[in-house]
Design an enzyme around this catalytic site. Structure first.
Site, PDB file in Angstrom:
ATOM      1  N   ASP A 102       0.547 -10.023   1.724  1.00  0.00           N
ATOM      2  CA  ASP A 102      -0.031 -10.836   2.808  1.00  0.00           C
ATOM      3  C   ASP A 102      -0.814 -12.060   2.362  1.00  0.00           C
ATOM      4  O   ASP A 102      -1.302 -12.815   3.207  1.00  0.00           O
ATOM      5  CB  ASP A 102      -0.912  -9.941   3.705  1.00  0.00           C
ATOM      6  CG  ASP A 102      -2.030  -9.241   2.936  1.00  0.00           C
ATOM      7  OD1 ASP A 102      -2.462  -9.744   1.881  1.00  0.00           O
ATOM      8  OD2 ASP A 102      -2.478  -8.172   3.413  1.00  0.00           O
ATOM      9  N   HIS A 117       4.814  -6.505  -5.144  1.00  0.00           N
ATOM     10  CA  HIS A 117       5.865  -6.352  -4.126  1.00  0.00           C
ATOM     11  C   HIS A 117       6.242  -7.678  -3.463  1.00  0.00           C
ATOM     12  O   HIS A 117       6.783  -7.688  -2.364  1.00  0.00           O
ATOM     13  CB  HIS A 117       5.434  -5.318  -3.072  1.00  0.00           C
ATOM     14  CG  HIS A 117       5.332  -3.926  -3.639  1.00  0.00           C
ATOM     15  ND1 HIS A 117       4.639  -2.907  -3.025  1.00  0.00           N
ATOM     16  CD2 HIS A 117       5.831  -3.395  -4.779  1.00  0.00           C
ATOM     17  CE1 HIS A 117       4.725  -1.805  -3.769  1.00  0.00           C
ATOM     18  NE2 HIS A 117       5.437  -2.074  -4.830  1.00  0.00           N
ATOM     19  N   CYS A 148      24.578 -21.774  -1.020  1.00  0.00           N
ATOM     20  CA  CYS A 148      25.816 -20.984  -0.886  1.00  0.00           C
ATOM     21  C   CYS A 148      26.138 -20.595   0.562  1.00  0.00           C
ATOM     22  O   CYS A 148      27.184 -20.009   0.822  1.00  0.00           O
ATOM     23  CB  CYS A 148      25.743 -19.732  -1.765  1.00  0.00           C
ATOM     24  SG  CYS A 148      24.709 -18.429  -1.093  1.00  0.00           S
ATOM     25  N   PRO A 212     -10.978   5.812   2.359  1.00  0.00           N
ATOM     26  CA  PRO A 212     -11.630   6.765   3.266  1.00  0.00           C
ATOM     27  C   PRO A 212     -10.961   8.139   3.246  1.00  0.00           C
ATOM     28  O   PRO A 212     -11.556   9.130   3.683  1.00  0.00           O
ATOM     29  CB  PRO A 212     -11.482   6.134   4.649  1.00  0.00           C
ATOM     30  CG  PRO A 212     -10.812   4.833   4.465  1.00  0.00           C
ATOM     31  CD  PRO A 212     -10.388   4.668   3.047  1.00  0.00           C
ATOM     32  N   GLU A 213      -9.722   8.181   2.736  1.00  0.00           N
ATOM     33  CA  GLU A 213      -9.031   9.477   2.666  1.00  0.00           C
ATOM     34  C   GLU A 213      -8.717   9.832   1.219  1.00  0.00           C
ATOM     35  O   GLU A 213      -8.505   8.939   0.397  1.00  0.00           O
ATOM     36  CB  GLU A 213      -7.720   9.409   3.449  1.00  0.00           C
ATOM     37  CG  GLU A 213      -7.974   9.406   4.938  1.00  0.00           C
ATOM     38  CD  GLU A 213      -6.703   9.173   5.737  1.00  0.00           C
ATOM     39  OE1 GLU A 213      -5.606   9.495   5.231  1.00  0.00           O
ATOM     40  OE2 GLU A 213      -6.829   8.650   6.847  1.00  0.00           O
TER      41      GLU A 213
HETATM   42  P1  OAD Z   1      -0.174   2.998   2.496  1.00  0.00           P
HETATM   43  O1  OAD Z   1      -0.001   2.623   3.917  1.00  0.00           O
HETATM   44  O2  OAD Z   1       0.730   4.006   1.904  1.00  0.00           O
HETATM   45  O3  OAD Z   1      -1.650   3.548   2.265  1.00  0.00           O
HETATM   46  C1  OAD Z   1      -2.774   2.885   2.734  1.00  0.00           C
HETATM   47  C2  OAD Z   1      -3.989   3.607   2.202  1.00  0.00           C
HETATM   48  O4  OAD Z   1      -5.136   2.848   2.545  1.00  0.00           O
HETATM   49  C3  OAD Z   1      -4.200   5.002   2.763  1.00  0.00           C
HETATM   50  O5  OAD Z   1      -4.436   5.912   1.693  1.00  0.00           O
HETATM   51  C4  OAD Z   1      -5.453   4.871   3.642  1.00  0.00           C
HETATM   52  O6  OAD Z   1      -6.259   6.035   3.646  1.00  0.00           O
HETATM   53  C5  OAD Z   1      -6.156   3.723   2.947  1.00  0.00           C
HETATM   54  N1  OAD Z   1      -7.066   2.942   3.796  1.00  0.00           N
HETATM   55  C6  OAD Z   1      -6.993   2.728   5.132  1.00  0.00           C
HETATM   56  N2  OAD Z   1      -7.994   1.931   5.531  1.00  0.00           N
HETATM   57  C7  OAD Z   1      -8.708   1.628   4.419  1.00  0.00           C
HETATM   58  C8  OAD Z   1      -9.873   0.829   4.174  1.00  0.00           C
HETATM   59  N3  OAD Z   1     -10.483   0.172   5.144  1.00  0.00           N
HETATM   60  N4  OAD Z   1     -10.336   0.758   2.900  1.00  0.00           N
HETATM   61  C9  OAD Z   1      -9.706   1.410   1.887  1.00  0.00           C
HETATM   62  N5  OAD Z   1      -8.622   2.170   2.074  1.00  0.00           N
HETATM   63  C10 OAD Z   1      -8.119   2.278   3.308  1.00  0.00           C
HETATM   64  O7  OAD Z   1      -0.149   1.625   1.658  1.00  0.00           O
HETATM   65  P2  OAD Z   1       0.187   1.370   0.131  1.00  0.00           P
HETATM   66  O8  OAD Z   1      -0.415   2.391  -0.749  1.00  0.00           O
HETATM   67  O9  OAD Z   1      -0.130  -0.067  -0.129  1.00  0.00           O
HETATM   68  O10 OAD Z   1       5.896  -1.139  -0.427  1.00  0.00           O
HETATM   69  O11 OAD Z   1       1.736   1.536   0.137  1.00  0.00           O
HETATM   70  C11 OAD Z   1       2.425   1.216  -1.021  1.00  0.00           C
HETATM   71  C12 OAD Z   1       3.709   0.548  -0.696  1.00  0.00           C
HETATM   72  O12 OAD Z   1       4.446   1.326   0.240  1.00  0.00           O
HETATM   73  C13 OAD Z   1       3.589  -0.791   0.008  1.00  0.00           C
HETATM   74  O13 OAD Z   1       3.336  -1.872  -0.867  1.00  0.00           O
HETATM   75  C14 OAD Z   1       4.933  -0.938   0.618  1.00  0.00           C
HETATM   76  C15 OAD Z   1       5.033   0.436   1.227  1.00  0.00           C
HETATM   77  O14 OAD Z   1       6.265   0.861   1.497  1.00  0.00           O
HETATM   78  C16 OAD Z   1       6.917  -1.961  -0.250  1.00  0.00           C
HETATM   79  O15 OAD Z   1       7.061  -2.604   0.768  1.00  0.00           O
HETATM   80  C17 OAD Z   1       7.831  -2.029  -1.422  1.00  0.00           C
END
Ligand code: OAD
Length: 241
Positions: A102, A117, A148, A212-213
């Protein structure tokens, strides 16, 4: 909020590396991938973020990305993003590795960023890979490649695709060389990004998780703080003042 060990490790840190995920931008109003149902129509991100989905229904995938780009363009970096920029400016060496596409870390001023990513505001040809500038206003229809003629796709990594050239190998080097590693806003289920904190731990770094989790790494890390990154990071940087 922080242990004595954490404070001491942070104060003596010369090389801080941070890995962020979708949760980091949650406080900017951008939905995470997991745990959020009904994000968009009746499709899950996993169903739309694949080369097969684009081949089957490119308009639908393009529409989903346009929806997300609009959401991001209307969002602002949050306190966590700005705190990391301040952290970068307060230590000898700092590197941020993000799974987020983002651009909010860059908009908050962080300089040393590796995007594992890709970036949602970049595009390239689905066939020949030629880079393409979409610019603003966003294009509602999928553009064609000027080289292309094939369809232009979002410049992000989809499921089943390799990470951008060198992005992971560079990140692995950063993680192994860190003395303090922060893991924030990621569920740590998507590999190979989820391996990076393990590399840091294996080399003796202090690893702090902010989420938070609980995640599968929560019991392995040096310290896990069950709070939002936008709350914890502004407090964390006060330790260095
Ligand atoms: P996820 O959506 O899997 O996880 C988000 C995490 O953020 C969760 O563990 C939440 O508990 C935590 N969370 C939520 N609010 C929060 C806050 N305010 N502060 C801190 N943590 C918070 O996202 P990613 O781990 O980024 O890949 O997922 C990894 C990849 O899976 C992404 O980059 C994407 C997705 O598919 C691709 O698109 C290749």
């Amino acid at each position: 909020m922080f242990s004595k060990e954490l404070k001491s490790a942070l104060r003596s840190a010369k090389n801080i590396v941070c890995l962020t995920g979708a949760g980091f931008s949650a406080e900017s109003g951008i939905p995470t991938f997991r745990g959020e149902k009904g994000l968009w129509k009746n499709y899950s991100p996993e169903e739309l973020a694949t080369p097969q989905a684009f081949l089957q229904n490119p308009e639908l995938v393009w529409e989903w990305y346009t929806f997300r780009k609009k959401l991001i363009l209307g969002a602002e970096p949050n306190a966590g993003h700005f705190a990391l920029t301040e952290l970068e400016n307060s230590v000898e060496k700092f590197h941020l590795i993000t799974q987020n596409v983002d651009n909010l870390h860059q908009r908050a001023g962080t300089q040393n960023v590796t995007e594992l990513h890709g970036n949602i505001f970049k595009c390239r040809c689905f066939r020949c890979g030629k880079d393409f500038e979409e610019g603003l206003p966003l294009q509602e229809e999928i553009p064609s490649c000027t080289f292309c003629g094939d369809l232009i796709r979002p410049g992000v990594v989809w499921f089943g695709e390799s990470l951008p050239f060198n992005a992971f190998s560079d990140s692995a080097i950063f993680a192994r060389s860190a003395d303090f590693f922060i893991l924030a806003g990621t569920s740590a289920v998507v590999y190979p990004a989820a391996e990076l904190p393990i590399y840091a731990l294996n080399e003796g770094a202090f690893v702090l998780e902010i989420n938070p989790e609980r995640t599968r790494l929560s019991t392995l890390v040096s310290e896990s703080i069950l709070e939002k990154s936008g709350t914890v990071l502004p407090e964390l940087i006060k330790i260095l003042k």
